[in-house]
Scaffold this motif. Structure first.
Motif, PDB file in Angstrom:
ATOM      1  N   ALA A   1       0.826  -1.209   0.000  1.00  2.70           N
ATOM      2  CA  ALA A   1       0.000   0.000   0.000  1.00  2.70           C
ATOM      3  C   ALA A   1       0.863   1.264   0.000  1.00  2.70           C
ATOM      4  O   ALA A   1       0.345   2.372  -0.094  1.00  2.70           O
ATOM      5  N   GLY A   2       2.189   1.098   0.119  1.00  7.88           N
ATOM      6  CA  GLY A   2       3.104   2.231   0.049  1.00  7.88           C
ATOM      7  C   GLY A   2       3.413   2.901   1.371  1.00  7.88           C
ATOM      8  O   GLY A   2       4.059   3.938   1.394  1.00  7.88           O
ATOM      9  N   HIS A   3       2.992   2.315   2.460  1.00 16.43           N
ATOM     10  CA  HIS A   3       3.239   2.934   3.771  1.00 16.43           C
ATOM     11  C   HIS A   3       4.623   2.594   4.316  1.00 16.43           C
ATOM     12  O   HIS A   3       5.182   3.369   5.092  1.00 16.43           O
ATOM     13  N   ILE A   4       5.147   1.447   3.953  1.00 18.28           N
ATOM     14  CA  ILE A   4       6.465   1.006   4.428  1.00 18.28           C
ATOM     15  C   ILE A   4       7.358   0.828   3.211  1.00 18.28           C
ATOM     16  O   ILE A   4       6.963   0.216   2.225  1.00 18.28           O
ATOM     17  N   THR A   5       8.578   1.356   3.302  1.00 23.98           N
ATOM     18  CA  THR A   5       9.528   1.233   2.202  1.00 23.98           C
ATOM     19  C   THR A   5      10.386  -0.009   2.418  1.00 23.98           C
ATOM     20  O   THR A   5      11.020  -0.164   3.466  1.00 23.98           O
ATOM     21  N   VAL A   6      10.374  -0.890   1.426  1.00 21.62           N
ATOM     22  CA  VAL A   6      11.270  -2.045   1.441  1.00 21.62           C
ATOM     23  C   VAL A   6      12.460  -1.630   0.587  1.00 21.62           C
ATOM     24  O   VAL A   6      12.336  -1.435  -0.618  1.00 21.62           O
ATOM     25  N   HIS A   7      13.626  -1.445   1.244  1.00 21.61           N
ATOM     26  CA  HIS A   7      14.796  -0.869   0.584  1.00 21.61           C
ATOM     27  C   HIS A   7      15.468  -1.824  -0.384  1.00 21.61           C
ATOM     28  O   HIS A   7      15.991  -1.422  -1.406  1.00 21.61           O
ATOM     29  N   ARG A   8      15.486  -3.079  -0.030  1.00 20.05           N
ATOM     30  CA  ARG A   8      15.977  -4.117  -0.928  1.00 20.05           C
ATOM     31  C   ARG A   8      15.220  -5.369  -0.563  1.00 20.05           C
ATOM     32  O   ARG A   8      14.652  -5.465   0.521  1.00 20.05           O
ATOM     33  N   ARG A   9      15.156  -6.322  -1.449  1.00 20.82           N
ATOM     34  CA  ARG A   9      14.312  -7.502  -1.261  1.00 20.82           C
ATOM     35  C   ARG A   9      14.496  -8.099   0.135  1.00 20.82           C
ATOM     36  O   ARG A   9      15.580  -8.532   0.489  1.00 20.82           O
ATOM     37  N   GLY A  10      13.417  -8.077   0.899  1.00 16.01           N
ATOM     38  CA  GLY A  10      13.425  -8.676   2.223  1.00 16.01           C
ATOM     39  C   GLY A  10      13.973  -7.796   3.333  1.00 16.01           C
ATOM     40  O   GLY A  10      14.111  -8.254   4.458  1.00 16.01           O
ATOM     41  N   PHE A  11      14.277  -6.531   3.054  1.00 17.23           N
ATOM     42  CA  PHE A  11      14.845  -5.654   4.076  1.00 17.23           C
ATOM     43  C   PHE A  11      14.189  -4.289   4.062  1.00 17.23           C
ATOM     44  O   PHE A  11      13.848  -3.753   3.018  1.00 17.23           O
TER      45      PHE A  11
ATOM     46  N   THR B   1      13.825  -0.695   7.130  1.00 14.66           N
ATOM     47  CA  THR B   1      14.416  -0.144   8.347  1.00 14.66           C
ATOM     48  C   THR B   1      13.357  -0.163   9.441  1.00 14.66           C
ATOM     49  O   THR B   1      12.157  -0.121   9.155  1.00 14.66           O
ATOM     50  N   ALA B   2      13.809  -0.223  10.666  1.00 11.75           N
ATOM     51  CA  ALA B   2      12.881  -0.206  11.797  1.00 11.75           C
ATOM     52  C   ALA B   2      12.068   1.090  11.770  1.00 11.75           C
ATOM     53  O   ALA B   2      10.860   1.084  12.009  1.00 11.75           O
ATOM     54  N   THR B   3      12.718   2.191  11.435  1.00 10.62           N
ATOM     55  CA  THR B   3      12.039   3.480  11.381  1.00 10.62           C
ATOM     56  C   THR B   3      10.919   3.472  10.339  1.00 10.62           C
ATOM     57  O   THR B   3       9.794   3.898  10.608  1.00 10.62           O
ATOM     58  N   SER B   4      11.229   2.966   9.135  1.00  7.12           N
ATOM     59  CA  SER B   4      10.222   2.910   8.077  1.00  7.12           C
ATOM     60  C   SER B   4       9.061   2.010   8.484  1.00  7.12           C
ATOM     61  O   SER B   4       7.898   2.347   8.242  1.00  7.12           O
ATOM     62  N   ALA B   5       9.366   0.873   9.100  1.00  6.25           N
ATOM     63  CA  ALA B   5       8.310  -0.065   9.498  1.00  6.25           C
ATOM     64  C   ALA B   5       7.374   0.562  10.524  1.00  6.25           C
ATOM     65  O   ALA B   5       6.152   0.514  10.373  1.00  6.25           O
ATOM     66  N   VAL B   6       7.941   1.175  11.544  1.00  8.41           N
ATOM     67  CA  VAL B   6       7.119   1.732  12.621  1.00  8.41           C
ATOM     68  C   VAL B   6       6.329   2.944  12.144  1.00  8.41           C
ATOM     69  O   VAL B   6       5.113   3.019  12.324  1.00  8.41           O
ATOM     70  N   SER B   7       7.016   3.884  11.509  1.00 10.46           N
ATOM     71  CA  SER B   7       6.300   5.090  11.071  1.00 10.46           C
ATOM     72  C   SER B   7       5.299   4.754   9.962  1.00 10.46           C
ATOM     73  O   SER B   7       4.197   5.304   9.933  1.00 10.46           O
ATOM     74  N   GLY B   8       5.670   3.851   9.065  1.00 11.82           N
ATOM     75  CA  GLY B   8       4.753   3.455   7.999  1.00 11.82           C
ATOM     76  C   GLY B   8       3.523   2.760   8.529  1.00 11.82           C
ATOM     77  O   GLY B   8       2.401   3.011   8.067  1.00 11.82           O
ATOM     78  N   TYR B   9       3.711   1.873   9.497  1.00 13.64           N
ATOM     79  CA  TYR B   9       2.558   1.167  10.062  1.00 13.64           C
ATOM     80  C   TYR B   9       1.661   2.150  10.824  1.00 13.64           C
ATOM     81  O   TYR B   9       0.434   2.061  10.746  1.00 13.64           O
ATOM     82  N   ALA B  10       2.264   3.101  11.519  1.00 13.98           N
ATOM     83  CA  ALA B  10       1.466   4.109  12.221  1.00 13.98           C
ATOM     84  C   ALA B  10       0.650   4.936  11.210  1.00 13.98           C
ATOM     85  O   ALA B  10      -0.542   5.205  11.435  1.00 13.98           O
ATOM     86  N   ARG B  11       1.273   5.302  10.067  1.00 12.49           N
ATOM     87  CA  ARG B  11       0.539   6.037   9.017  1.00 12.49           C
ATOM     88  C   ARG B  11      -0.608   5.187   8.472  1.00 12.49           C
ATOM     89  O   ARG B  11      -1.711   5.682   8.250  1.00 12.49           O
ATOM     90  N   PHE B  12      -0.338   3.909   8.257  1.00 12.05           N
ATOM     91  CA  PHE B  12      -1.371   3.003   7.759  1.00 12.05           C
ATOM     92  C   PHE B  12      -2.553   2.968   8.723  1.00 12.05           C
ATOM     93  O   PHE B  12      -3.709   3.058   8.311  1.00 12.05           O
ATOM     94  N   LEU B  13      -2.270   2.836  10.022  1.00 16.14           N
ATOM     95  CA  LEU B  13      -3.350   2.776  11.001  1.00 16.14           C
ATOM     96  C   LEU B  13      -4.145   4.080  11.041  1.00 16.14           C
ATOM     97  O   LEU B  13      -5.376   4.063  11.128  1.00 16.14           O
ATOM     98  N   LYS B  14      -3.442   5.203  10.940  1.00 16.06           N
ATOM     99  CA  LYS B  14      -4.138   6.488  10.935  1.00 16.06           C
ATOM    100  C   LYS B  14      -5.026   6.618   9.709  1.00 16.06           C
ATOM    101  O   LYS B  14      -6.178   7.054   9.815  1.00 16.06           O
TER     102      LYS B  14
END
Length: 156
Positions: free
Chosen positions: A30-40, A42-55
């Motif tokens: 959905a574009g909320h979390i950036t996957v920088h390379r296949r299977g990876f 950042t913790a920052t992207s995961a947390v902030s992206g998931y928070a944006r998704f929930l909002k």
């Protein structure tokens, strides 16, 4: 520029934010979390992206006030627990490094053991066999401990 120390596997990121791998992939697609390379990511992207998704999901669910409150509460809980979980991941990585370092030092000492000239040849031979066996047991146990630290899943 992303912080390389912040990079984690997507599986670890899913555990960090408390969702399944499937849900993590859905949020990333959905574009909320950036996957920088296949299977990876950042913790920052995961947390902030998931928070944006929930909002965003909460905004769409205005008609369902109870669901909105649950999402807001979950976003708050995730933000509040991220530091603790991340610290736990770092502690596990540090523990793995310690286990590997100690095991390598111990096996190196055992393999370098040379009793020839200090004891009888038969005793030196028996000591060498015992040292090799002990080194092998140390390596086996170190691997078992590291697997346990990783949750029995290998590299994540």
């Amino acid at each position: 520029m992303r912080d390389l120390h912040d990079e984690i596997s997507t599986s670890t990121a899913a555990r960090l934010i408390g969702v399944s791998d499937e849900m993590f992939r859905k949020v990333a697609r959905a574009g909320h979390i950036t996957v920088h390379r296949r299977g990876f990511t950042t913790a920052t992207s995961a947390v902030s992206g998931y928070a944006r998704f929930l909002k965003q999901d909460t905004a769409r669910a205005d008609a369902h006030a109870d669901q909105s409150r649950q999402h807001i509460a979950r976003a708050s809980v995730i933000r509040a627990t991220t530091a603790r979980r991340r610290a736990g991941l770092i502690e596990a990585a540090e523990a793995e490094l310690i286990v590997r370092t100690v095991a390598e030092a111990a096996t190196s000492c055992l393999r370098g053991l040379d009793a020839a000239g200090h004891v009888s040849p038969a005793t030196a031979q028996a000591l060498a066999v015992a040292a090799r066996n002990a080194a092998a047991r140390i390596e086996t146990e170190a691997t078992r401990i590291v697997d346990g630290l990783r949750g029995g899943r290998g590299n994540g």
